[in-house]
Design a protein around this motif. Structure first.
Motif, PDB file in Angstrom:
ATOM      1  N   ARG A 182       5.772  13.069 -14.557  1.00 48.23           N
ATOM      2  CA  ARG A 182       5.089  12.668 -15.786  1.00 48.23           C
ATOM      3  C   ARG A 182       5.744  13.258 -17.034  1.00 48.23           C
ATOM      4  O   ARG A 182       5.580  12.736 -18.135  1.00 48.23           O
ATOM      5  CB  ARG A 182       3.615  13.070 -15.733  1.00 48.23           C
ATOM      6  CG  ARG A 182       3.357  14.553 -15.500  1.00 48.23           C
ATOM      7  CD  ARG A 182       1.863  14.817 -15.338  1.00 48.23           C
ATOM      8  NE  ARG A 182       1.572  16.218 -15.085  1.00 48.23           N
ATOM      9  CZ  ARG A 182       1.561  16.774 -13.891  1.00 48.23           C
ATOM     10  NH1 ARG A 182       1.833  16.025 -12.823  1.00 48.23           N
ATOM     11  NH2 ARG A 182       1.298  18.048 -13.731  1.00 48.23           N
ATOM     12  N   GLU A 183       6.531  14.343 -16.862  1.00 46.08           N
ATOM     13  CA  GLU A 183       7.217  14.912 -18.032  1.00 46.08           C
ATOM     14  C   GLU A 183       8.253  13.943 -18.583  1.00 46.08           C
ATOM     15  O   GLU A 183       8.648  14.029 -19.740  1.00 46.08           O
ATOM     16  CB  GLU A 183       7.876  16.243 -17.684  1.00 46.08           C
ATOM     17  CG  GLU A 183       9.089  16.158 -16.760  1.00 46.08           C
ATOM     18  CD  GLU A 183       8.698  16.152 -15.303  1.00 46.08           C
ATOM     19  OE1 GLU A 183       9.611  16.245 -14.444  1.00 46.08           O
ATOM     20  OE2 GLU A 183       7.493  16.063 -15.001  1.00 46.08           O
ATOM     21  N   MET A 225       2.598   6.410  -7.146  1.00 47.82           N
ATOM     22  CA  MET A 225       1.654   7.319  -7.794  1.00 47.82           C
ATOM     23  C   MET A 225       2.033   8.777  -7.567  1.00 47.82           C
ATOM     24  O   MET A 225       1.891   9.619  -8.463  1.00 47.82           O
ATOM     25  CB  MET A 225       0.229   7.049  -7.284  1.00 47.82           C
ATOM     26  CG  MET A 225      -0.317   5.689  -7.688  1.00 47.82           C
ATOM     27  SD  MET A 225      -0.132   5.345  -9.461  1.00 47.82           S
ATOM     28  CE  MET A 225      -1.113   6.684 -10.159  1.00 47.82           C
ATOM     29  N   ASP A 226       2.532   9.108  -6.382  1.00 54.00           N
ATOM     30  CA  ASP A 226       2.984  10.475  -6.120  1.00 54.00           C
ATOM     31  C   ASP A 226       4.112  10.864  -7.073  1.00 54.00           C
ATOM     32  O   ASP A 226       4.137  11.977  -7.619  1.00 54.00           O
ATOM     33  CB  ASP A 226       3.459  10.610  -4.668  1.00 54.00           C
ATOM     34  CG  ASP A 226       2.315  10.516  -3.670  1.00 54.00           C
ATOM     35  OD1 ASP A 226       1.150  10.668  -4.094  1.00 54.00           O
ATOM     36  OD2 ASP A 226       2.588  10.268  -2.480  1.00 54.00           O
ATOM     37  N   GLU A 251       0.824  -1.206   0.000  1.00 54.77           N
ATOM     38  CA  GLU A 251       0.000   0.000   0.000  1.00 54.77           C
ATOM     39  C   GLU A 251       0.861   1.262   0.000  1.00 54.77           C
ATOM     40  O   GLU A 251       0.628   2.191  -0.790  1.00 54.77           O
ATOM     41  CB  GLU A 251      -0.919  -0.015   1.223  1.00 54.77           C
ATOM     42  CG  GLU A 251      -1.885   1.167   1.268  1.00 54.77           C
ATOM     43  CD  GLU A 251      -2.834   1.089   2.452  1.00 54.77           C
ATOM     44  OE1 GLU A 251      -3.528   2.088   2.723  1.00 54.77           O
ATOM     45  OE2 GLU A 251      -2.884   0.027   3.108  1.00 54.77           O
ATOM     46  N   ALA A 252       1.874   1.296   0.874  1.00 55.12           N
ATOM     47  CA  ALA A 252       2.748   2.469   0.940  1.00 55.12           C
ATOM     48  C   ALA A 252       3.548   2.623  -0.342  1.00 55.12           C
ATOM     49  O   ALA A 252       3.743   3.741  -0.846  1.00 55.12           O
ATOM     50  CB  ALA A 252       3.687   2.341   2.141  1.00 55.12           C
ATOM     51  N   GLY A 288       9.527   3.546  -4.042  1.00 52.36           N
ATOM     52  CA  GLY A 288       8.601   3.604  -5.170  1.00 52.36           C
ATOM     53  C   GLY A 288       9.315   3.213  -6.447  1.00 52.36           C
ATOM     54  O   GLY A 288      10.542   3.129  -6.489  1.00 52.36           O
ATOM     55  N   MET A 289       8.570   2.960  -7.489  1.00 52.76           N
ATOM     56  CA  MET A 289       9.176   2.559  -8.757  1.00 52.76           C
ATOM     57  C   MET A 289       8.595   3.358  -9.912  1.00 52.76           C
ATOM     58  O   MET A 289       8.507   2.876 -11.036  1.00 52.76           O
ATOM     59  CB  MET A 289       8.987   1.062  -8.988  1.00 52.76           C
ATOM     60  CG  MET A 289       7.553   0.578  -9.028  1.00 52.76           C
ATOM     61  SD  MET A 289       7.419  -1.212  -9.310  1.00 52.76           S
ATOM     62  CE  MET A 289       8.147  -1.376 -10.937  1.00 52.76           C
ATOM     63  N   ALA A 290       8.224   4.602  -9.644  1.00 54.43           N
ATOM     64  CA  ALA A 290       7.590   5.406 -10.685  1.00 54.43           C
ATOM     65  C   ALA A 290       8.500   5.588 -11.891  1.00 54.43           C
ATOM     66  O   ALA A 290       8.062   5.460 -13.035  1.00 54.43           O
ATOM     67  CB  ALA A 290       7.197   6.771 -10.121  1.00 54.43           C
ATOM     68  N   SER A 291       9.780   5.905 -11.653  1.00 56.51           N
ATOM     69  CA  SER A 291      10.676   6.164 -12.783  1.00 56.51           C
ATOM     70  C   SER A 291      10.846   4.916 -13.641  1.00 56.51           C
ATOM     71  O   SER A 291      10.890   5.003 -14.874  1.00 56.51           O
ATOM     72  CB  SER A 291      12.033   6.655 -12.286  1.00 56.51           C
ATOM     73  OG  SER A 291      12.667   5.670 -11.488  1.00 56.51           O
ATOM     74  N   THR A 292      10.936   3.745 -13.000  1.00 55.63           N
ATOM     75  CA  THR A 292      11.055   2.499 -13.759  1.00 55.63           C
ATOM     76  C   THR A 292       9.779   2.218 -14.550  1.00 55.63           C
ATOM     77  O   THR A 292       9.826   1.801 -15.714  1.00 55.63           O
ATOM     78  CB  THR A 292      11.362   1.331 -12.812  1.00 55.63           C
ATOM     79  OG1 THR A 292      12.648   1.538 -12.239  1.00 55.63           O
ATOM     80  CG2 THR A 292      11.338   0.007 -13.537  1.00 55.63           C
TER      81      THR A 292
END
Length: 393
Positions: free
Chosen positions: A162-163, A155-156, A148-149, A316-320
């Protein structure tokens, strides 16, 4: 899927105390560069991860003494299990004072105690297979909270970065031409040694551009391959890797600070490029290959799962996630390919293969005048030998 590594000898408790000189370092990856067989490794490593554990096992230490808990319960990390499977005793939670012991001091690990000159200098918890199994069970129960964390953090970052997906990042000009080439991106992560061995025919035939991500450069050098590019913050690549002649791209913070640049320049390398960008260095390597026109990107040892990211201490894994969306179908992940294509040829199959080859050779010889003459002489010689044997009886 269980990660391959050194031969599993089965969980066991060594008989009696073990002794050796202390090697002390709060950074496990730095310690393994000088750790020798028979040394006692003194580390300060919360949630010991798989890659670090396999690196320790490869050094064959007499024991591992950890100032911190090898498992905090945050997630089911496999490091302690790997050490015990290799027959290496582990004393856990010895406290920060153990990190102040002098390097090279002769010491003895006896039970849960570290002894120097007959005096107990540290006392912790001796890990056993039963204790580690219990810790793993508790950690799995906590995994839902971690998911969950982790999802929220991802997502944050997706919103903040997002750019990266829409506009990309400003990439430096390189002297290495990647246009239309295959690219192999190597990270010193799970399965990297086995996968590099399996990929040798691909490397030999396709001759891809080789990109080492930090310590991935040393992984290539270990295989007798020289990287064309090294991308990363340059904290885990050796001096030999940095000076091997590869083009260097130093990964910097968004504000332009590049702590690794000072080390690179101290080695006399003045033409290194600096790339301020969010995300991990392996993400940057893939984006670099994509933007510079690579036709195919093959990734070895990269991180893409929840446990792998927690092993790396990333929240987190946003960049990946964004990187893999941007690179798309040209990315091929080689993770675990050695497990899929590991040879399973039996001795009987090899015997039949040898007989088939011999039969083909005989048939080819019989099809030529020289071959027929050879077998005719061979038949005469056999008749002589058989007649001699009959004469003995």
């Amino acid at each position: 899927m269980t990660a391959p590594g050194p031969t599993r000898r089965g969980p066991r408790e060594p008989v009696g105390p073990v002794s050796g000189p202390l090697r002390v370092d709060p950074r496990t990856k730095d310690l393994t560069k000088r750790l020798q067989p028979g040394d006692i490794a003194v580390i300060d490593h919360d949630d010991l991860d798989q890659v670090s554990a396999f690196a320790l096992v490869a050094c064959s230490p007499a024991a591992v003494v950890n100032a911190a808990p090898s498992t905090t319960g945050a997630y089911p990390n496999r490091g302690p299990e790997i050490l015990l499977d290799a027959g290496i005793p582990v004393v856990d939670m010895c406290g920060p004072e153990v990190m102040r012991l002098p390097e090279g001091t002769l010491a003895v690990v006896e039970g849960s105690e570290l002894v120097v000159d007959g005096s107990v200098v540290a006392r912790g918890v001796r890990l056993t297979p039963a204790l580690v199994a219990s810790q793993m069970q508790d950690a799995r129960a906590n995994l839902s909270a971690q998911i969950e964390a982790f999802s929220q953090n991802t997502m944050d970052y997706v919103r903040a970065e997002r750019e990266l997906l829409i506009d990309g990042i400003g990439l430096p000009e390189l002297r290495t031409d990647l246009t239309g080439r295959y690219v192999l991106v190597v990270v010193r992560g799970y399965h990297y040694k086995e996968d590099l061995q399996t990929l040798r025919p691909f490397i030999r035939e396709a001759r891809p551009i080789l990109i080492g991500v930090d310590g991935g450069a040393d992984a290539l050098l270990e295989q007798g391959l020289r990287p064309d590019l090294i991308v990363g913050d340059m904290d885990s690549v050796s001096d030999a890797g940095l000076t091997c002649g590869a083009e260097l791209v130093v990964h910097a913070y968004r504000d332009g600070r590049a702590p690794g640049l000072e080390r690179v320049q101290a080695l006399g390398i003045e033409d290194a490029k600096v790339l301020p960008a969010p995300g991990t260095s392996e993400d940057i390597a893939m984006l670099l290959a994509d933007d510079k026109g690579a036709e195919l990107i093959v990734a070895v040892g990269t991180h893409a799962t929840l446990v792998e990211f927690l092993d790396k201490g990333r929240q987190g894994m946003a960049s990946t996630f964004l990187t893999r969306l941007r690179v798309g179908s040209k990315l091929v992940d080689a993770k675990g390919v050695s497990l899929l294509y590991r040879s399973r040829i039996s001795s009987l199959s090899l015997l039949w293969l040898a007989l088939a080859g011999l039969s083909a050779l005989v048939a080819a010889l019989l099809a030529t005048p020289g071959g027929r003459a050879f077998f005719g002489v061979l038949a005469v010689r056999w008749d002589d030998v058989w007649a001699w044997i009959e004469g003995l009886f």
